[in-house]
Design a protein around this motif. Structure first.
Motif, PDB file in Angstrom:
ATOM      1  N   GLY A  38       0.798  -1.219   0.000  1.00 51.49           N
ATOM      2  CA  GLY A  38       0.000   0.000   0.000  1.00 51.49           C
ATOM      3  C   GLY A  38       0.826   1.262   0.000  1.00 51.49           C
ATOM      4  N   ALA A  39       2.149   1.125   0.007  1.00 54.49           N
ATOM      5  CA  ALA A  39       3.018   2.306  -0.015  1.00 54.49           C
ATOM      6  C   ALA A  39       2.980   2.948  -1.399  1.00 54.49           C
ATOM      7  N   PRO A  40       2.794   4.264  -1.475  1.00 57.49           N
ATOM      8  CA  PRO A  40       2.771   4.923  -2.785  1.00 57.49           C
ATOM      9  C   PRO A  40       4.177   4.998  -3.369  1.00 57.49           C
ATOM     10  N   PRO A  41       4.287   5.038  -4.694  1.00 58.73           N
ATOM     11  CA  PRO A  41       5.618   5.167  -5.298  1.00 58.73           C
ATOM     12  C   PRO A  41       6.221   6.528  -4.990  1.00 58.73           C
ATOM     13  N   PRO A  42       7.536   6.633  -4.931  1.00 57.39           N
ATOM     14  CA  PRO A  42       8.181   7.926  -4.687  1.00 57.39           C
ATOM     15  C   PRO A  42       7.806   8.929  -5.768  1.00 57.39           C
ATOM     16  N   GLN A  43       7.758  10.177  -5.388  1.00 55.43           N
ATOM     17  CA  GLN A  43       7.467  11.244  -6.343  1.00 55.43           C
ATOM     18  C   GLN A  43       8.726  11.610  -7.113  1.00 55.43           C
ATOM     19  N   GLY A  44       8.532  12.128  -8.295  1.00 53.62           N
ATOM     20  CA  GLY A  44       9.663  12.586  -9.089  1.00 53.62           C
ATOM     21  C   GLY A  44       9.663  11.957 -10.464  1.00 53.62           C
ATOM     22  N   GLY A  45      10.471  12.530 -11.345  1.00 48.88           N
ATOM     23  CA  GLY A  45      10.585  11.996 -12.685  1.00 48.88           C
ATOM     24  C   GLY A  45      11.626  10.895 -12.736  1.00 48.88           C
ATOM     25  N   PHE A  46      11.300   9.803 -13.412  1.00 54.96           N
ATOM     26  CA  PHE A  46      12.212   8.674 -13.528  1.00 54.96           C
ATOM     27  C   PHE A  46      12.450   8.350 -14.996  1.00 54.96           C
ATOM     28  N   ASP A  47      13.616   7.802 -15.259  1.00 62.14           N
ATOM     29  CA  ASP A  47      13.973   7.423 -16.623  1.00 62.14           C
ATOM     30  C   ASP A  47      13.689   5.955 -16.902  1.00 62.14           C
ATOM     31  N   GLY A  48      13.340   5.206 -15.884  1.00 58.24           N
ATOM     32  CA  GLY A  48      13.049   3.792 -16.083  1.00 58.24           C
ATOM     33  C   GLY A  48      12.500   3.151 -14.822  1.00 58.24           C
ATOM     34  N   LEU A  49      11.774   2.059 -15.015  1.00 59.37           N
ATOM     35  CA  LEU A  49      11.206   1.273 -13.918  1.00 59.37           C
ATOM     36  C   LEU A  49      11.866  -0.099 -13.923  1.00 59.37           C
ATOM     37  N   ILE A  50      12.426  -0.506 -12.789  1.00 59.21           N
ATOM     38  CA  ILE A  50      13.058  -1.811 -12.653  1.00 59.21           C
ATOM     39  C   ILE A  50      12.070  -2.766 -11.979  1.00 59.21           C
ATOM     40  N   LEU A  51      11.873  -3.931 -12.608  1.00 62.30           N
ATOM     41  CA  LEU A  51      11.010  -4.963 -12.049  1.00 62.30           C
ATOM     42  C   LEU A  51      11.824  -6.237 -11.871  1.00 62.30           C
ATOM     43  N   THR A  52      12.103  -6.599 -10.630  1.00 61.74           N
ATOM     44  CA  THR A  52      12.829  -7.829 -10.349  1.00 61.74           C
ATOM     45  C   THR A  52      11.888  -8.993 -10.069  1.00 61.74           C
ATOM     46  N   SER A  53      10.593  -8.742 -10.090  1.00 60.50           N
ATOM     47  CA  SER A  53       9.596  -9.799  -9.927  1.00 60.50           C
ATOM     48  C   SER A  53       8.274  -9.321 -10.498  1.00 60.50           C
ATOM     49  N   GLY A  54       7.549 -10.251 -11.096  1.00 60.53           N
ATOM     50  CA  GLY A  54       6.216  -9.918 -11.576  1.00 60.53           C
ATOM     51  C   GLY A  54       5.257  -9.598 -10.450  1.00 60.53           C
TER      52      GLY A  54
END
Length: 245
Positions: A38-54
């Protein structure tokens, strides 16, 4: 061979189908469940999203779908694709490959969001930070151990050789430890010890070593394909090969 699949859903059902296709019998009894933090994602602009698990994908509802995604493997990439992400790059199945993929694609100094689990390893964030990337780690989900050994597993282990499993698949260090702990609490450690333990990686096998258990097989790469390749041939035909009745 009857094989206990202890990993959490939704992966457990998929693995069970693959085992059945290979001619084995699957005992699906997860010892962990995946829950969003339930934690919201950090604010700010990102250049990519890393997913180490589905498992992180369901939590990314508020993340822009045009953000480039770097997925650890093909199944994680497919879950991201089904969730609507449009720019996806896929690594070869482990954190080292994932870090290499990012460094080949983005310039040092790029800002990355890592949607991770509560029980996470240092990689790939450590290597990326050392290479000059800014990595914000977002704890998007957690794995919670079941309060007791699933009854279907307890019943099968009590049956022993007559109908019990001959092997168990371990996909994470946490699930290996949870399976051992729950079996011990249920008074079934002897039956658990007698199983052939198939582990996704040396790190997973280390979870068993904490209980004095040795892995029967450790996959050469941390992928389901490599893990299932270690199983012996089935002594019964798979559904696809059965003659019509």
């Amino acid at each position: 061979m009857r094989i206990w699949v202890s990993r959490p859903e939704p992966g457990a059902a998929r693995t069970a189908r693959r085992l059945e296709a290979l001619g084995h019998a699957a005992l699906v009894a997860p010892v962990l469940r995946i829950v969003p933090t339930g934690a919201p994602p950090p604010q700010g602009g990102f250049d990519g999203l890393i997913l180490t698990s589905g498992n992180a994908v369901p939590a990314t509802e508020g993340v822009p779908r045009d953000l480039p995604v770097f997925a650890v493997g093909a199944r994680t990439a497919e879950r991201a694709r089904r969730a609507g992400f449009s720019h996806i790059r896929c690594a070869e199945g482990d954190a080292v490959d994932l870090a290499a993929l990012v460094t080949k694609t983005l310039r040092p100094g790029s800002s990355l969001l890592h949607a991770a689990g509560e029980d996470r390893k240092a990689e790939p964030a450590a290597s990326l930070a050392a290479a000059g990337f800014s990595v914000a780690v977002w704890t998007a989900y957690a794995a919670r151990a079941e309060g007791a050994l699933p009854e279907v597993a307890a019943r099968a282990l009590r049956d022993g050789e007559s109908a019990g499993p001959a092997a168990v698949l371990h996909f994470s260090r946490r699930s290996a430890r949870a399976a051992a702990e729950l079996c011990r609490e249920a008074g079934l450690m002897g039956a658990f010890r007698a199983l052939n333990h198939y582990c996704l990686s040396p790190d997973v096998a280390a979870g068993l070593a904490e209980f004095g258990l040795a892995a029967h097989f450790v996959a050469t790469r941390p992928s389901e394909d490599a893990l299932l390749a270690g199983l012996p041939p089935s002594d019964r035909p798979s559904p696809a090969r059965q003659a019509p009745g």
